[in-house]
Design a protein around this motif. Structure first.
Motif, PDB file in Angstrom:
ATOM      1  N   PRO A 270       0.813  -1.218   0.000  1.00 31.60           N
ATOM      2  CA  PRO A 270       0.000   0.000   0.000  1.00 31.60           C
ATOM      3  C   PRO A 270       0.850   1.274   0.000  1.00 31.60           C
ATOM      4  N   GLU A 271       2.081   1.189   0.551  1.00 35.27           N
ATOM      5  CA  GLU A 271       2.958   2.371   0.599  1.00 35.27           C
ATOM      6  C   GLU A 271       3.371   2.846  -0.793  1.00 35.27           C
ATOM      7  N   LEU A 272       3.246   1.974  -1.802  1.00 38.42           N
ATOM      8  CA  LEU A 272       3.682   2.330  -3.144  1.00 38.42           C
ATOM      9  C   LEU A 272       2.629   3.116  -3.916  1.00 38.42           C
ATOM     10  N   PHE A 273       1.439   3.204  -3.385  1.00 34.58           N
ATOM     11  CA  PHE A 273       0.393   3.901  -4.113  1.00 34.58           C
ATOM     12  C   PHE A 273       0.703   5.388  -4.227  1.00 34.58           C
ATOM     13  N   VAL A 274       0.557   5.902  -5.426  1.00 34.97           N
ATOM     14  CA  VAL A 274       0.770   7.329  -5.664  1.00 34.97           C
ATOM     15  C   VAL A 274      -0.372   8.137  -5.070  1.00 34.97           C
ATOM     16  N   PHE A 275      -1.596   7.606  -5.138  1.00 35.25           N
ATOM     17  CA  PHE A 275      -2.782   8.320  -4.684  1.00 35.25           C
ATOM     18  C   PHE A 275      -3.412   7.649  -3.475  1.00 35.25           C
ATOM     19  N   GLY A 276      -4.002   8.456  -2.591  1.00 40.09           N
ATOM     20  CA  GLY A 276      -4.875   7.948  -1.557  1.00 40.09           C
ATOM     21  C   GLY A 276      -6.288   7.825  -2.105  1.00 40.09           C
ATOM     22  N   VAL A 277      -7.186   7.258  -1.295  1.00 37.93           N
ATOM     23  CA  VAL A 277      -8.555   7.027  -1.755  1.00 37.93           C
ATOM     24  C   VAL A 277      -9.253   8.342  -2.090  1.00 37.93           C
ATOM     25  N   GLU A 278      -9.150   9.337  -1.228  1.00 40.12           N
ATOM     26  CA  GLU A 278      -9.816  10.611  -1.487  1.00 40.12           C
ATOM     27  C   GLU A 278      -9.287  11.281  -2.746  1.00 40.12           C
ATOM     28  N   GLN A 279      -7.969  11.219  -2.941  1.00 40.98           N
ATOM     29  CA  GLN A 279      -7.377  11.816  -4.133  1.00 40.98           C
ATOM     30  C   GLN A 279      -7.823  11.073  -5.390  1.00 40.98           C
ATOM     31  N   MET A 280      -7.883   9.748  -5.321  1.00 43.09           N
ATOM     32  CA  MET A 280      -8.342   8.975  -6.452  1.00 43.09           C
ATOM     33  C   MET A 280      -9.791   9.300  -6.785  1.00 43.09           C
ATOM     34  N   GLN A 281     -10.633   9.426  -5.757  1.00 42.52           N
ATOM     35  CA  GLN A 281     -12.028   9.774  -5.992  1.00 42.52           C
ATOM     36  C   GLN A 281     -12.152  11.129  -6.672  1.00 42.52           C
ATOM     37  N   ALA A 282     -11.350  12.087  -6.215  1.00 39.41           N
ATOM     38  CA  ALA A 282     -11.393  13.423  -6.818  1.00 39.41           C
ATOM     39  C   ALA A 282     -10.963  13.374  -8.282  1.00 39.41           C
ATOM     40  N   ILE A 283      -9.967  12.553  -8.599  1.00 39.11           N
ATOM     41  CA  ILE A 283      -9.489  12.441  -9.985  1.00 39.11           C
ATOM     42  C   ILE A 283     -10.564  11.805 -10.868  1.00 39.11           C
ATOM     43  N   ALA A 343       4.507   0.706 -22.415  1.00 45.30           N
ATOM     44  CA  ALA A 343       3.985   1.882 -23.119  1.00 45.30           C
ATOM     45  C   ALA A 343       4.917   2.293 -24.247  1.00 45.30           C
ATOM     46  N   MET A 344       6.241   2.262 -24.005  1.00 44.53           N
ATOM     47  CA  MET A 344       7.192   2.608 -25.060  1.00 44.53           C
ATOM     48  C   MET A 344       7.108   1.610 -26.210  1.00 44.53           C
ATOM     49  N   ARG A 345       7.071   0.330 -25.896  1.00 45.63           N
ATOM     50  CA  ARG A 345       7.075  -0.705 -26.937  1.00 45.63           C
ATOM     51  C   ARG A 345       5.891  -0.544 -27.891  1.00 45.63           C
ATOM     52  N   TYR A 346       4.722  -0.239 -27.338  1.00 43.27           N
ATOM     53  CA  TYR A 346       3.519  -0.173 -28.161  1.00 43.27           C
ATOM     54  C   TYR A 346       3.171   1.251 -28.607  1.00 43.27           C
ATOM     55  N   GLY A 347       4.087   2.190 -28.378  1.00 42.78           N
ATOM     56  CA  GLY A 347       3.896   3.539 -28.893  1.00 42.78           C
ATOM     57  C   GLY A 347       2.709   4.264 -28.309  1.00 42.78           C
ATOM     58  N   VAL A 348       2.489   4.127 -27.006  1.00 44.74           N
ATOM     59  CA  VAL A 348       1.335   4.743 -26.349  1.00 44.74           C
ATOM     60  C   VAL A 348       1.788   5.990 -25.585  1.00 44.74           C
ATOM     61  N   PRO A 349       1.180   7.148 -25.832  1.00 44.87           N
ATOM     62  CA  PRO A 349       1.512   8.345 -25.046  1.00 44.87           C
ATOM     63  C   PRO A 349       1.275   8.092 -23.563  1.00 44.87           C
ATOM     64  N   GLN A 350       2.159   8.619 -22.740  1.00 48.98           N
ATOM     65  CA  GLN A 350       2.071   8.283 -21.325  1.00 48.98           C
ATOM     66  C   GLN A 350       2.137   9.498 -20.416  1.00 48.98           C
ATOM     67  N   MET A 351       1.430   9.354 -19.307  1.00 48.79           N
ATOM     68  CA  MET A 351       1.488  10.328 -18.222  1.00 48.79           C
ATOM     69  C   MET A 351       2.072   9.613 -17.018  1.00 48.79           C
ATOM     70  N   MET A 352       3.182  10.113 -16.512  1.00 47.16           N
ATOM     71  CA  MET A 352       3.901   9.437 -15.430  1.00 47.16           C
ATOM     72  C   MET A 352       3.818  10.274 -14.163  1.00 47.16           C
ATOM     73  N   ILE A 353       3.396   9.631 -13.081  1.00 45.84           N
ATOM     74  CA  ILE A 353       3.356  10.252 -11.760  1.00 45.84           C
ATOM     75  C   ILE A 353       4.119   9.331 -10.824  1.00 45.84           C
ATOM     76  N   SER A 354       5.312   9.739 -10.407  1.00 42.65           N
ATOM     77  CA  SER A 354       6.189   8.796  -9.714  1.00 42.65           C
ATOM     78  C   SER A 354       7.034   9.481  -8.661  1.00 42.65           C
ATOM     79  N   GLN A 355       7.413   8.704  -7.655  1.00 46.48           N
ATOM     80  CA  GLN A 355       8.335   9.161  -6.614  1.00 46.48           C
ATOM     81  C   GLN A 355       9.570   8.259  -6.536  1.00 46.48           C
ATOM     82  N   ALA A 356       9.795   7.458  -7.570  1.00 50.37           N
ATOM     83  CA  ALA A 356      10.942   6.539  -7.586  1.00 50.37           C
ATOM     84  C   ALA A 356      12.248   7.312  -7.775  1.00 50.37           C
TER      85      ALA A 356
END
Length: 438
Positions: A270-283, A343-356
């Motif tokens: 669960p610590e790896l999730f970028v969003f919390g439940v409330e933030q996901m609901q808002a999105i 995403a790169m292999r199949y040529g799909v535009p991507q939106m990345m949200i990361s803390q890695a």
């Protein structure tokens, strides 16, 4: 030849190694995969032969225990994303990290993680190599135990990267800055840790124990850092583990399909999730009026906490990326190797949200190649995510750039094509075994 593949017990890192493992196997080589007991069922689920080494303690529990005991600094005490900036500079004339910067990264990230991922398996792995006598050991980029065990029996060994090679960049900066320090201040925590294990097994330290005899890199040229190591490019081929393709994936979507995924590891972490439940609901609420079919992968318990699911949204616990990605017009992901590479292999535009750790470098490359947009987690509010998805869906330049990069990925040597090169390198590097000292 006999090939031993070594990884710490994290299934997405294993998945990155499976296509090459099977290419070696189908070329007639004996292949085994060594990891800790927590990963054995996942290994055998790929059809490969597993070897158990190390502790029975699951890695998430070990990391949480290390946080409690203070042997691993908590995430909030690690260097923040984007700092120190020189690590993420992609210009050819960049300034190396300062001694203070690179030493802090080593002390808070590199060395503690090396201990955590390797200490438990080290002795068992050396014993396995002495018993089975592999000709080649392929190790995940942070599983240094593979290098030490290989050297103990005179085997050739190589790193298999899963992302941008920040570890080599940090190592080069560390050695460069350390040489400028007074002799009494030239501490090297990673070398001390590696040497301690190596000496117990009759192995003399060399930088090969950190860098491998050669490196296999699954990223296309725009995403590879310049360094002085022998590097073999290899086409990224996705492996998703056990999967059943849902019938709805094959149906033509009534609106552009957008995938929002946070990786299979998030189900256990669960610590790896970028969003919390409330933030996901808002999105979800903020994008409810967009003309798209939004597929969101979330664990069941997370899904149950959402109050509303818009009509344009489908919730799934898991979908195989290799099956759904070719049907997508865009993808939002957390920056994991599988999501990013597929995403790169199949040529799909991507939106990345990361803390890695590698996120700032990936952000820069996304900008440079024009394949998508990105946000830091703290900036990823509902309005920001909506704006990013609108860009990807309405600006065709992202699709064209992503398709161009996908063609570059497909032009790289496949794992099958790389096998002969690897065979030649093993023949060139083969050395004599070091006598057992235990």
């Amino acid at each position: 030849m006999r090939v031993l593949i070594v990884t710490f017990p994290w299934k997405t890192h294993l998945f990155n190694m499976v296509p090459l493992a099977w290419s070696l196997r189908t070329a007639g080589h004996e292949v085994r995969v060594a990891s800790e007991p927590d990963l054995l069922d996942v290994i055998t689920g790929t059809g490969l032969t597993a070897v158990s080494v190390g502790s029975g303690e699951a890695l998430p529990e070990r990391i949480r225990r290390a946080w409690r005991e203070g042997t691993l600094p908590p995430i909030e005490d690690a260097p923040p994303l984007g700092e120190p900036a020189p690590l993420f500079d992609i210009s050819p004339d960049r300034e190396p990290l300062s001694w203070q910067q690179v030493k802090r990264i080593y002390d808070t990230l590199v060395v503690p993680r090396a201990r955590l991922f390797n200490d438990a398996m080290m002795d068992d792995l050396v014993d396995v190599c002495r018993e089975w006598k592999p000709d080649l050991v392929l190790w995940n980029a942070v599983t240094y135990a593979g290098a030490i065990a290989a050297t103990a029996v005179g085997a050739v060994h190589a790193r298999l990267l899963y992302s941008v090679d920040v570890y080599t960049r940090m190592r080069e900066d560390y050695l460069y800055r350390m040489a400028q320090q007074p002799e009494a201040d030239r501490t090297d925590g990673l070398k001390d840790w590696v040497s301690g294990h190596a000496e117990r097994h009759g192995v003399e330290f060399s930088e090969d124990l950190i860098n491998g005899h050669f490196t296999i890199d699954p990223l296309p040229e725009p995403f590879r850092l310049e360094h002085r190591l022998t590097s073999l490019p290899m086409q990224f081929v996705p492996h998703n583990g056990k999967a059943v393709v849902p019938r709805w994936i094959e149906e033509k979507p009534k609106a552009p399909r957008v995938l929002m995924t946070f990786g299979v590891s998030a189900n256990d972490w669960p610590e790896l999730f970028v969003f919390g439940v409330e933030q996901m609901q808002a999105i979800l609420d903020a994008v409810a009026d967009l003309e798209m079919e939004l597929v969101v992968t979330l664990p069941k318990d997370f899904q149950a906490q959402l109050q509303r699911v818009p009509d344009n949204t489908r919730l799934e616990e898991f979908v195989p990326l290799s099956a759904i990605m070719p049907t997508c017009s865009a993808v939002l992901h957390h920056g994991g190797a599988g999501s990013f590479g597929t995403a790169m292999r199949y040529g799909v535009p991507q939106m990345m949200i990361s803390q890695a750790l590698d996120a700032p470098l990936k952000f820069k490359y996304i900008d440079k190649s024009g394949i998508g947009v990105w946000l830091k987690p703290e900036d990823a509010d509902a309005a920001g995510v909506r704006a990013g998805l609108v860009k990807l869906l309405r600006d065709d330049s992202y699709r064209k750039n992503a398709e161009r990069l996908g063609q570059e990925v497909m032009s790289m040597p496949s794992p099958n094509e790389l096998v002969h090169t690897i065979e030649n390198l093993v023949a060139d590097h083969r050395a004599g075994a070091v006598p057992a000292t235990r």
